[in-house]
Design a protein around this motif. Structure first.
Motif, short mmCIF file in Angstrom:
data_model
loop_
_atom_site.label_atom_id
_atom_site.label_comp_id
_atom_site.label_asym_id
_atom_site.label_seq_id
_atom_site.Cartn_x
_atom_site.Cartn_y
_atom_site.Cartn_z
N UNK A 1 -9.57 45.44 124.50
CA UNK A 1 -9.49 46.68 123.72
C UNK A 1 -8.04 47.14 123.55
N UNK A 2 -7.15 46.59 124.35
CA UNK A 2 -5.72 46.95 124.23
C UNK A 2 -4.99 46.03 123.25
N UNK B 1 -3.14 52.45 115.35
CA UNK B 1 -4.50 52.14 115.81
C UNK B 1 -4.55 52.09 117.33
N UNK B 2 -3.55 51.47 117.95
CA UNK B 2 -3.54 51.37 119.42
C UNK B 2 -3.41 52.75 120.07
N UNK B 3 -2.51 53.58 119.51
CA UNK B 3 -2.30 54.91 120.10
C UNK B 3 -3.55 55.78 119.95
N UNK B 4 -4.27 55.60 118.83
CA UNK B 4 -5.49 56.39 118.61
C UNK B 4 -6.51 56.05 119.70
N UNK B 5 -6.61 54.77 120.05
CA UNK B 5 -7.57 54.36 121.08
C UNK B 5 -7.05 54.61 122.48
N UNK B 6 -5.73 54.39 122.69
CA UNK B 6 -5.16 54.45 124.04
C UNK B 6 -3.87 55.25 124.05
N UNK C 1 6.59 54.33 114.76
CA UNK C 1 5.36 55.09 115.00
C UNK C 1 5.42 55.83 116.34
N UNK C 2 5.96 55.20 117.36
CA UNK C 2 6.09 55.85 118.68
C UNK C 2 7.02 57.06 118.57
N UNK C 3 8.10 56.91 117.83
CA UNK C 3 9.05 58.01 117.61
C UNK C 3 8.35 59.18 116.95
N UNK C 4 7.58 58.87 115.88
CA UNK C 4 6.85 59.93 115.17
C UNK C 4 5.84 60.62 116.07
N UNK C 5 5.27 59.85 117.03
CA UNK C 5 4.27 60.41 117.95
C UNK C 5 4.94 61.17 119.10
N UNK C 6 6.27 61.23 119.10
CA UNK C 6 6.99 61.96 120.14
C UNK C 6 7.08 61.21 121.46
#
Lengths: 339, 339
Positions: B221-222, B240-245, B265-270
């Protein structure tokens, strides 16, 4: 994908002739679409072609047809820049799409040295392609001379002085002037330029537009010239400018790749963009939206340029005359956060 | 650059024959290096060739010689990826350098659709090239079948299952395992993977190496699968990964371009890299040193792969047998600041 017969060796005209019980000359006449072959022989040969799995040798047929269904896409740049520059990539994809639509095979060639030039000239003389799309031609480019002397259908992206072939391009002077004027309007007082590729019309024209926009305020010492439209040239150019003018508060970089290198140098020097220095680029290539902050720049429709050049070559292959004055494609200024 | 006579039309065999006072057949025999021509006629023809500026038609001569001095470099990827991927670019430059050294012209072709496949197959059958370097072949790639059936000298970068031609490649399984193990050693507990291009041996092998390294701790799942080794696929995969995990603290991205998209994407997610999430890539391409922070990754010698493939093709053109098992090139893990 047509079915390919599972065989180890290509069938030859000889195999077809033996199968059909005719001479090889008769087979050749049928393959080349000539007349004066009896219906009976034609039918026997067509059946034999299917049976032995013969594929006519295109190179041989091209000698008769004078067609290869291939067009060269020649980029006269150092290899690494051919790979790195998304603008060249977009032009390539635009040309490739238009040629594919016409069922022409595009073959890309990068020219990077004197020796490359000789080899490409030989390749073009060899009749392997029906035409050429040429990008980044220099003034007095030797490949350009070969193309002109062979009278190959050709279109240039950009417009080296003295060129007699068809070309597509943008108004580099006007576009550079427009983006510089917009940078001036943000209140910047000491605006520098990293000018690139002054051995090409685009490089010279962008510097001209910058000069025009500044008018009386133009200061030649605020211009740093670098050889290529590349990221590393942007790093070098920005270092040189900052060493001479640490108080600089605006920058026009001659391309987005150059601007990206300049942004990195400004960051290392502890200068904030756009707070301390406003930066504008040129191209609106993939660089423009991946830098931090994203670039204010000139959008040139690179894929459209490639497409227009390819369509011009195809028209010339069909026997149509190229537009004498070339084709000018519109640009626009795109304002983001870097200025 | 040899001097090019300033003329408007290519001289033909006919022009030479008229000038020398011999038949066109005799001219052809001299041009093609055949015997049974008198010394007198040969001298007259050679003088006439110089006088009228005749350049032998290489396509015609190639029919006799069975040589074109050209090698195709075929990339089976969507056009934009051909342009964007610095790894493909490095392979291209390595192959181009080796072919140029041998005075061979490399012509690059991008294959992006079924229709492209048919056209390229026709191009290869047409005898325009003496050999092929093929990059990014899929399992059961139709171009691969054409190359095998024509018995064209060829070398593949990568190793699709069932391939019988020569290939050069890297140990994708071992390299992916090594970089994942090093990521585990930094103390990460929940490590995800953005797996890419699972229709190719490299994509499958990198996932295998990741799975091997995690052993019992592997959690399917990861793993998020994306179609291409591209920046935008990295953006999508990370979302997709951040949404699940959302608690994920480590990431193996299947290429540096994928990693660059994931970083954005990680930067945008803080989320901070490497503090919150440790990220490793694969390739050590130009992406690796331009991201913030620069990437820990697997260095694969892309230019060396291209060079080795080109040298294999040249050896085959000379009549040498290819190495049956292919050539494996060494990789290493490069540790920077992203993990």
């Amino acid at each position: 994908m047509p079915e390919i017969p599972a065989r180890r060796k290509r069938a030859t005209v000889h195999d077809v002739a033996v199968e059909a019980g005719v001479s090889r000359g008769t087979v050749s006449r049928v393959v080349n679409g000539e007349r004066y072959v009896s219906d009976e022989a034609r039918k026997a040969i067509e059946a034999a072609i299917v049976k032995v799995g013969y594929v006519p040798n295109t190179a041989a047929r091209n000698l008769v047809m004078q067609r290869t269904q291939a067009v060269a896409f020649i980029v006269h740049e150092p290899g690494p820049l051919f790979v790195e520059d998304p603008n060249i990539g977009e032009i390539l994809l635009g040309a490739n799409a238009a040629l594919s639509d016409a069922d022409y095979q595009m073959a890309s060639i990068v020219v990077d040295s004197e020796r490359d030039t000789e080899r490409v000239a030989r390749f073009l003389r060899g009749g392997f392609v029906d035409g050429v799309v040429m990008v980044s031609a220099r003034t007095n480019d030797p490949i350009t001379r070969v193309i002109e002397q062979l009278e190959l259908p050709a279109a240039f992206v950009g417009h080296p002085p003295g060129l007699t072939a068809a070309w597509v391009g943008i108004d580099n002077v006007g576009s550079a002037r427009a983006v510089t004027e917009q940078l001036i309007a943000t209140g910047r007082r000491r605006i520098g330029m990293i000018a690139a590729a002054l051995d090409r019309d685009s490089g010279v024209d962008r510097l001209q537009g910058f000069t025009d926009a500044l008018g009386d305020r133009f200061d030649a010492d605020l211009v740093e010239s670098v050889p290529l439209y590349s990221y590393s040239a942007g790093v070098d150019g920005m270092r040189a400018l900052l060493a001479r003018h640490p108080d600089l508060d605006g920058l026009f970089a001659a391309s987005d790749a150059v601007a990206a290198g300049a942004l990195e140098t400004l960051r290392e020097a502890g200068l904030r963009v756009p707070e301390d220095v406003g930066v504008v680029g040129f191209d609106d290539s993939a660089w423009a939206t991946r830098t931090h902050p994203p670039l204010s720049t000139v959008r040139q429709p690179a894929a459209g340029l490639g497409r227009a050049a390819a369509l011009s070559v195809l028209a010339q292959i069909r026997g149509e005359k190229p537009a004498v004055d070339g084709i000018m494609v519109e640009t626009s200024v795109v304002w983001r956060e870097s200025a």
